[in-house]
Design a protein around this motif. Structure first.
Motif, PDB file in Angstrom:
ATOM      1  N   PRO A  15      33.991  45.337  29.524  1.00 32.90           N
ATOM      2  CA  PRO A  15      32.625  45.764  29.213  1.00 32.90           C
ATOM      3  C   PRO A  15      32.430  47.187  29.737  1.00 32.90           C
ATOM      4  O   PRO A  15      33.260  47.680  30.511  1.00 32.90           O
ATOM      5  N   SER A  16      31.359  47.816  29.306  1.00 34.36           N
ATOM      6  CA  SER A  16      30.999  49.115  29.873  1.00 34.36           C
ATOM      7  C   SER A  16      30.113  48.884  31.079  1.00 34.36           C
ATOM      8  O   SER A  16      29.099  48.198  30.997  1.00 34.36           O
ATOM      9  N   TYR A  17      30.503  49.414  32.209  1.00 33.55           N
ATOM     10  CA  TYR A  17      29.644  49.449  33.392  1.00 33.55           C
ATOM     11  C   TYR A  17      29.422  50.924  33.697  1.00 33.55           C
ATOM     12  O   TYR A  17      30.368  51.623  34.067  1.00 33.55           O
ATOM     13  N   TRP A  18      28.228  51.374  33.501  1.00 34.13           N
ATOM     14  CA  TRP A  18      27.930  52.794  33.714  1.00 34.13           C
ATOM     15  C   TRP A  18      28.916  53.666  32.943  1.00 34.13           C
ATOM     16  O   TRP A  18      29.513  54.604  33.488  1.00 34.13           O
ATOM     17  N   LEU A  56      33.459  46.692  25.047  1.00 32.62           N
ATOM     18  CA  LEU A  56      32.156  46.327  24.498  1.00 32.62           C
ATOM     19  C   LEU A  56      31.052  46.851  25.393  1.00 32.62           C
ATOM     20  O   LEU A  56      31.235  47.031  26.594  1.00 32.62           O
ATOM     21  N   ARG A  57      29.936  47.108  24.733  1.00 27.44           N
ATOM     22  CA  ARG A  57      28.800  47.642  25.479  1.00 27.44           C
ATOM     23  C   ARG A  57      27.480  47.212  24.863  1.00 27.44           C
ATOM     24  O   ARG A  57      27.439  46.783  23.697  1.00 27.44           O
ATOM     25  N   THR A  58      26.415  47.370  25.613  1.00 23.21           N
ATOM     26  CA  THR A  58      25.087  47.007  25.130  1.00 23.21           C
ATOM     27  C   THR A  58      24.495  48.095  24.244  1.00 23.21           C
ATOM     28  O   THR A  58      23.801  47.810  23.277  1.00 23.21           O
ATOM     29  N   GLY A  59      24.771  49.346  24.590  1.00 20.51           N
ATOM     30  CA  GLY A  59      24.201  50.466  23.836  1.00 20.51           C
ATOM     31  C   GLY A  59      24.840  50.600  22.455  1.00 20.51           C
ATOM     32  O   GLY A  59      25.855  49.970  22.156  1.00 20.51           O
ATOM     33  N   GLU A  64      31.140  55.775  23.860  1.00 17.27           N
ATOM     34  CA  GLU A  64      31.262  55.162  25.190  1.00 17.27           C
ATOM     35  C   GLU A  64      32.384  54.112  25.196  1.00 17.27           C
ATOM     36  O   GLU A  64      33.123  53.984  26.170  1.00 17.27           O
TER      37      GLU A  64
HETATM   38  C1  LIG Z   1      26.529  47.068  36.341  1.00 15.52           C
HETATM   39  C2  LIG Z   1      26.368  47.138  34.850  1.00 15.52           C
HETATM   40  C3  LIG Z   1      26.388  48.374  34.227  1.00 15.52           C
HETATM   41  C4  LIG Z   1      26.289  48.483  32.841  1.00 15.52           C
HETATM   42  N1  LIG Z   1      26.348  49.710  32.268  1.00 15.52           N
HETATM   43  C5  LIG Z   1      26.300  49.808  30.923  1.00 15.52           C
HETATM   44  C6  LIG Z   1      26.415  51.087  30.290  1.00 15.52           C
HETATM   45  O1  LIG Z   1      26.568  52.132  30.920  1.00 15.52           O
HETATM   46  N2  LIG Z   1      26.368  51.135  28.940  1.00 15.52           N
HETATM   47  C7  LIG Z   1      26.216  50.011  28.171  1.00 15.52           C
HETATM   48  O2  LIG Z   1      26.178  50.123  26.951  1.00 15.52           O
HETATM   49  N3  LIG Z   1      26.117  48.787  28.742  1.00 15.52           N
HETATM   50  C8  LIG Z   1      26.159  48.670  30.092  1.00 15.52           C
HETATM   51  N4  LIG Z   1      26.058  47.424  30.675  1.00 15.52           N
HETATM   52  C9  LIG Z   1      25.971  46.244  29.810  1.00 15.52           C
HETATM   53  C10 LIG Z   1      27.309  45.547  29.672  1.00 15.52           C
HETATM   54  O3  LIG Z   1      28.309  46.361  29.080  1.00 15.52           O
HETATM   55  C11 LIG Z   1      27.181  44.288  28.804  1.00 15.52           C
HETATM   56  O4  LIG Z   1      26.045  43.570  29.196  1.00 15.52           O
HETATM   57  C12 LIG Z   1      28.392  43.408  28.934  1.00 15.52           C
HETATM   58  O5  LIG Z   1      28.259  42.321  28.014  1.00 15.52           O
HETATM   59  C13 LIG Z   1      28.545  42.840  30.361  1.00 15.52           C
HETATM   60  O6  LIG Z   1      29.725  42.077  30.443  1.00 15.52           O
HETATM   61  P1  LIG Z   1      29.896  40.993  31.643  1.00 15.52           P
HETATM   62  O7  LIG Z   1      28.834  39.951  31.372  1.00 15.52           O
HETATM   63  O8  LIG Z   1      31.286  40.480  31.465  1.00 15.52           O
HETATM   64  O9  LIG Z   1      29.657  41.721  32.934  1.00 15.52           O
HETATM   65  C14 LIG Z   1      26.134  47.293  32.053  1.00 15.52           C
HETATM   66  C15 LIG Z   1      26.097  46.042  32.700  1.00 15.52           C
HETATM   67  C16 LIG Z   1      26.224  45.956  34.062  1.00 15.52           C
HETATM   68  C17 LIG Z   1      26.188  44.593  34.721  1.00 15.52           C
END
Ligand SMILES: Cc1cc2nc3c(=O)[nH]c(=O)nc-3n(C[C@H](O)[C@H](O)[C@H](O)COP(=O)(O)O)c2cc1C
Length: 112
Positions: A15-18, A56-59, A64
């Motif tokens: 996933p994308s974290y920051w 994968l990411r939320t945005g 990214e």
């Molecule tokens: C600490 C944190 C930071 C995140 N940063 C981003 C981000 O920079 N860009 C984005 O599109 N989504 C971001 N997300 C959303 C995650 O990419 C998305 O919810 C993903 O499904 C989380 O996977 P996980 O449930 O395995 O942690 C973030 C989520 C977390 C918890």
């Protein structure tokens, strides 16, 4: 690394974290430095492995995901794992968000 050594195919999903790989994944990559082909001396896993990268990411924007894929492929490169395919999934926050992308994911997996 034993599991890597025994595998023919490595699939990394992040996933994308920051806008980056999660810290735990980065810590894993850092701990692989003794296997990095520019680190001397270095250990090596068996050659001929194929690597797949999925981000994968939320945005909504793909760059990214591409940044994360490039981190994974950089890691593969230094372990002499050949990068063969990658997939970026945007706008994924909840499990349900994956549902409409199921065909794309199954198609990708069927090529592995
Ligand atoms: C600490 C944190 C930071 C995140 N940063 C981003 C981000 O920079 N860009 C984005 O599109 N989504 C971001 N997300 C959303 C995650 O990419 C998305 O919810 C993903 O499904 C989380 O996977 P996980 O449930 O395995 O942690 C973030 C989520 C977390 C918890």
């Amino acid at each position: 690394m034993r599991e890597y050594d025994e595998a023919d195919i490595i699939v990394s999903v992040s996933p994308s974290y920051w806008a980056d790989v999660p810290g735990q994944f980065k810590a894993f990559i850092d701990r692989c430095t003794p296997w990095c082909n520019t680190h001397e001396p270095h250990a090596a896993i068996k050659p001929g492995k194929k690597g797949y990268s999925i981000a994968l990411r939320t945005g909504p924007n793909m760059p990214e995901c591409e940044r994360i894929i490039s981190t994974i492929e950089h890691f593969y490169g230094h372990l002499d794992i050949e990068s063969v395919a990658q997939m970026g999934l945007t706008s994924i926050e909840y499990k349900e968000d994956v549902e409409p992308r199921k065909k794309e994911i199954i198609d990708f997996c069927s090529r592995i």
